[in-house]
Design an enzyme around this catalytic site. Structure first.
Site, PDB file in Angstrom:
ATOM      1  CE  LYS A  87      28.403  31.172  79.477  1.00 26.13           C
ATOM      2  NZ  LYS A  87      28.930  30.256  78.456  1.00 26.13           N
TER       3      LYS A  87
HETATM    4  O1  G3P Z   1      31.485  30.968  74.905  1.00 28.75           O
HETATM    5  C1  G3P Z   1      30.513  31.328  73.956  1.00 28.75           C
HETATM    6  C2  G3P Z   1      30.766  30.582  72.711  1.00 28.75           C
HETATM    7  O2  G3P Z   1      30.496  29.235  72.866  1.00 28.75           O
HETATM    8  C3  G3P Z   1      30.091  31.127  71.531  1.00 28.75           C
HETATM    9  O3  G3P Z   1      30.947  30.894  70.506  1.00 28.75           O
HETATM   10  O4  G3P Z   1      31.617  30.611  68.213  1.00 28.75           O
HETATM   11  O5  G3P Z   1      29.209  30.251  68.874  1.00 28.75           O
HETATM   12  O6  G3P Z   1      30.174  32.540  68.821  1.00 28.75           O
HETATM   13  P1  G3P Z   1      30.456  31.079  69.014  1.00 28.75           P
END
Ligand code: G3P
Length: 217
Positions: A87
């Site tokens: 990634k």
């Molecule tokens: O896959 C990316 C994710 O983990 C980010 O999520 O909720 O931190 O924006 P969030």
């Protein structure tokens, strides 16, 4: 649409994997740190443990932000298990690294994507997956689902093989909207995957069936 679990927590991955519907896992440095993992050896061990729990692709993110560092880390990560996908953030160095790995047969997930322009560069560089962040766009009054639909349509129109992996999914409606928008994959916190099952009519219907079934025993 494939469903990935967006977590580095082994118990949560195991719980969803037991349903038999889990297609992969994504992680990021924040999710790894949340598990209290420390040091290179523990990080590698965790990726291997995750790969042994799920029969599908597992995204492992580089910590480096420069091209040489991304290549160095990406080679180590991809050597851990055949299901590891490296990634890489969607930056100038990141796109170079995606192209380098494409040329060398290593699969990548280009992350932190917030625009169709970034999606174009990632696809041209040969990213296996593209991760637009739905929730974080919504957080700043953007429209994350609209971006998923736009990229899915563009990739379809130009026959790009890069798969649209909707990330930063925050609630079950996001998952349904990702399907509608044409995402290839949605990566979700495990509790959201389980929450897809919730429906009061299922609960009340099952209660009635169970009561009636008991009358016949
Ligand atoms: O896959 C990316 C994710 O983990 C980010 O999520 O909720 O931190 O924006 P969030």
């Amino acid at each position: 649409m494939k469903l990935f679990a967006d977590t580095a927590n082994l118990n949560k991955i195991r719980e969803v994997a037991e349903l038999g519907v889990l297609d992969g896992v994504t992680t990021n440095p924040s999710l790894m740190a949340k598990e209290g993992i420390k040091g290179a050896e523990e990080i590698k061990r965790r990726y291997i443990d995750i790969c042994n729990l799920v029969d599908g692709d597992v995204s492992a993110e580089v910590f480096a932000t420069d091209f040489e560092g991304m290549i160095r880390e990406g080679k180590i990560l991809s050597s851990l298990h055949e299901n590891i996908v490296v990634k890489i953030p969607c930056t100038k160095d990141g796109i170079r690294a995606v192209k380098y790995f494409y040329d060398n047969g290593v699969r990548t997930n280009c992350t932190l994507v917030f625009s169709a322009g970034q999606a174009l560069l990632a696809a041209k560089a040969g990213a296996t997956y593209l991760s637009p962040f739905v929730g974080r766009l919504d957080d700043i009054s953007g429209d994350g689902i609209e971006l998923i639909a736009q990229i899915a349509e563009i990739y379809d129109k130009y026959d790009y093989e890069t798969e649209v992996l909707a990330a930063s999914v925050r609630h079950t409606m996001h998952i349904v909207q990702c399907m509608d928008a044409g995402a290839d994959v949605a990566t979700c916190p495990p509790e959201l995957i389980l929450a897809l099952l919730n429906h009061p009519l299922t609960d009340s219907g099952l209660a009635r069936f169970t009561t009636d079934a008991q009358k016949m025993t």
